[in-house]
Design an enzyme around this catalytic site. Structure first.
Site, PDB file in Angstrom:
ATOM      1  N   MET A 145      70.275   3.116  75.552  1.00 51.62           N
ATOM      2  CA  MET A 145      71.551   2.401  75.612  1.00 51.62           C
ATOM      3  C   MET A 145      72.713   3.368  75.396  1.00 51.62           C
ATOM      4  O   MET A 145      73.833   2.952  75.098  1.00 51.62           O
ATOM      5  CB  MET A 145      71.591   1.266  74.587  1.00 51.62           C
ATOM      6  CG  MET A 145      70.626   0.149  74.886  1.00 51.62           C
ATOM      7  SD  MET A 145      71.122  -1.467  74.246  1.00 51.62           S
ATOM      8  CE  MET A 145      71.235  -1.133  72.501  1.00 51.62           C
ATOM      9  N   LEU A 198      73.929   9.051  72.847  1.00 49.68           N
ATOM     10  CA  LEU A 198      72.761   9.907  72.691  1.00 49.68           C
ATOM     11  C   LEU A 198      72.865  10.792  71.459  1.00 49.68           C
ATOM     12  O   LEU A 198      73.933  11.287  71.110  1.00 49.68           O
ATOM     13  CB  LEU A 198      72.574  10.776  73.937  1.00 49.68           C
ATOM     14  CG  LEU A 198      72.415  10.051  75.268  1.00 49.68           C
ATOM     15  CD1 LEU A 198      72.162  11.063  76.380  1.00 49.68           C
ATOM     16  CD2 LEU A 198      71.290   9.024  75.220  1.00 49.68           C
ATOM     17  N   GLY A 240      67.425  12.559  68.728  1.00 52.02           N
ATOM     18  CA  GLY A 240      66.203  11.802  68.999  1.00 52.02           C
ATOM     19  C   GLY A 240      66.027  11.513  70.474  1.00 52.02           C
ATOM     20  O   GLY A 240      64.935  11.677  71.028  1.00 52.02           O
ATOM     21  N   HIS A 241      67.106  11.088  71.125  1.00 54.55           N
ATOM     22  CA  HIS A 241      67.041  10.839  72.564  1.00 54.55           C
ATOM     23  C   HIS A 241      66.723  12.127  73.331  1.00 54.55           C
ATOM     24  O   HIS A 241      65.962  12.120  74.308  1.00 54.55           O
ATOM     25  CB  HIS A 241      68.373  10.289  73.083  1.00 54.55           C
ATOM     26  CG  HIS A 241      68.746   8.957  72.546  1.00 54.55           C
ATOM     27  ND1 HIS A 241      69.822   8.776  71.698  1.00 54.55           N
ATOM     28  CD2 HIS A 241      68.202   7.732  72.727  1.00 54.55           C
ATOM     29  CE1 HIS A 241      69.929   7.499  71.400  1.00 54.55           C
ATOM     30  NE2 HIS A 241      68.962   6.836  72.007  1.00 54.55           N
ATOM     31  N   LYS A 297      60.243   5.898  66.311  1.00 54.19           N
ATOM     32  CA  LYS A 297      61.150   5.250  65.358  1.00 54.19           C
ATOM     33  C   LYS A 297      61.190   3.749  65.588  1.00 54.19           C
ATOM     34  O   LYS A 297      61.203   2.961  64.641  1.00 54.19           O
ATOM     35  CB  LYS A 297      62.551   5.839  65.470  1.00 54.19           C
ATOM     36  CG  LYS A 297      63.567   5.185  64.533  1.00 54.19           C
ATOM     37  CD  LYS A 297      64.932   5.804  64.690  1.00 54.19           C
ATOM     38  CE  LYS A 297      65.952   5.112  63.791  1.00 54.19           C
ATOM     39  NZ  LYS A 297      66.167   3.711  64.186  1.00 54.19           N
ATOM     40  N   ASP A 298      61.217   3.323  66.855  1.00 57.57           N
ATOM     41  CA  ASP A 298      61.200   1.898  67.182  1.00 57.57           C
ATOM     42  C   ASP A 298      59.766   1.483  67.487  1.00 57.57           C
ATOM     43  O   ASP A 298      59.429   1.085  68.612  1.00 57.57           O
ATOM     44  CB  ASP A 298      62.117   1.630  68.375  1.00 57.57           C
ATOM     45  CG  ASP A 298      63.564   1.971  68.065  1.00 57.57           C
ATOM     46  OD1 ASP A 298      64.087   1.451  67.068  1.00 57.57           O
ATOM     47  OD2 ASP A 298      64.162   2.758  68.812  1.00 57.57           O
ATOM     48  N   GLN A 332      58.980  -2.091  68.774  1.00 58.05           N
ATOM     49  CA  GLN A 332      59.411  -2.174  70.172  1.00 58.05           C
ATOM     50  C   GLN A 332      58.400  -1.505  71.087  1.00 58.05           C
ATOM     51  O   GLN A 332      58.033  -2.058  72.142  1.00 58.05           O
ATOM     52  CB  GLN A 332      60.772  -1.502  70.332  1.00 58.05           C
ATOM     53  CG  GLN A 332      61.232  -1.345  71.767  1.00 58.05           C
ATOM     54  CD  GLN A 332      62.568  -0.643  71.858  1.00 58.05           C
ATOM     55  OE1 GLN A 332      63.593  -1.224  71.520  1.00 58.05           O
ATOM     56  NE2 GLN A 332      62.577   0.608  72.302  1.00 58.05           N
ATOM     57  N   SER A 365      56.894   9.067  49.084  1.00 55.25           N
ATOM     58  CA  SER A 365      56.059   8.459  48.052  1.00 55.25           C
ATOM     59  C   SER A 365      54.891   7.674  48.621  1.00 55.25           C
ATOM     60  O   SER A 365      53.761   7.796  48.161  1.00 55.25           O
ATOM     61  CB  SER A 365      56.915   7.520  47.188  1.00 55.25           C
ATOM     62  OG  SER A 365      57.955   8.233  46.572  1.00 55.25           O
TER      63      SER A 365
END
Length: 257
Positions: free
Chosen positions: A30, A33, A36-37, A150-151, A154, A186
């Site tokens: 989306m 950027l 990560g992208h 991360k997602d 999804q 942890s």
């Protein structure tokens, strides 16, 4: 890098690449950027001959309390980053092109995988994600699509859609990119010491979060990374998933055990 603004033009470009025998990797985003992208682009470049990145702020995945209009739109900067990183085709369709009737009649439902956790916090979010991803897959027809860990929920929904609806698309999940301070370790340390009870690992995570001033935990659970059902005893390959709110910002994260 070639910028493409319409569905018809994107299909024409893909047909030309296919005629030359090129394989296609796809990175849906989306925009706005970040590193990560960019690492998703790196992964895509290693998986196919040509890389397509889409930038489309999808209205279907925003809830009533989420401000679609305030989502950052930085297309010029994003295009420069994508080009520098090696994207071959940047697809930037308009809302009118993607949803000519403004709201689609047919929606892709995520089933049980999208019911809990992020799906409970953001009702209908995964329906919006899967619907737009399905449309993008049909437009671009990639050999492989790259998503970030991360997602994770999804990604699990997308993998299930591809499997159950027989999309001819491979799904690659790229590891999460973190800041230098990373995520507090942890829970992972306890697992490394032999703790396998999900309730114990979750309790450690809750105590860690509750010690930090300004954080409001939303959920934290040990789940099967494919079904997103809660587990009683954690095995290698399961995931800890969580979300917190910091002021007006909600952050999600996960680790794979």
């Amino acid at each position: 890098m070639k910028s493409v603004g319409t569905i018809d033009e994107m299909r024409h470009v893909i047909a030309g690449a296919r005629a030359k025998g090129k394989s296609i990797a796809f990175v849906p985003t989306m925009g706005a950027l970040h590193d990560g992208h960019l690492t998703l682009i790196d992964a895509a470049k290693g998986l196919a001959d040509s890389v397509v990145m889409s930038i489309f702020v999808n209205p279907l995945q925003f809830g009533p309390s989420e401000d679609f209009d305030r989502y950052p739109r930085t297309l010029d900067d994003d295009a420069k980053l994508a080009s520098k990183r090696g994207v071959d085709f940047l697809f930037t369709p308009t809302r009118e092109d993607m949803y000519p009737e403004h709201a689609p009649v047919v929606i892709v439902h995520p089933g049980s995988i999208g019911k809990e956790w992020e799906g409970a916090v953001r009702p209908h979010h995964f329906e919006g994600v899967l619907t737009v991803v399905a449309k993008l897959f049909h437009i671009i027809m990639p050999d492989i699509a790259v998503f970030g860990q991360k997602d994770l929920q999804q990604a699990a929904c997308v993998k299930a859609m591809v499997r159950d609806l027989n999309f001819p698309v491979g799904i690659h999940i790229a590891p999460t990119v973190r800041e230098p301070d990373g995520l507090a370790m942890s829970r992972r340390d306890a697992f490394g010491r032999g703790e396998r009870r999900a309730s114990a690992l979750e309790a450690i995570g809750w105590r860690m979060l509750e010690r930090i001033t300004g954080l409001t935990p939303r959920y934290l659970a040990a789940v099967n990374a494919d079904t997103f059902q809660r587990v009683n005893n954690v095995r290698h390959g399961d995931a800890a998933v969580g979300a917190i709110r910091v002021g007006e910002t909600k952050l999600i994260d996960n680790i794979i055990f």
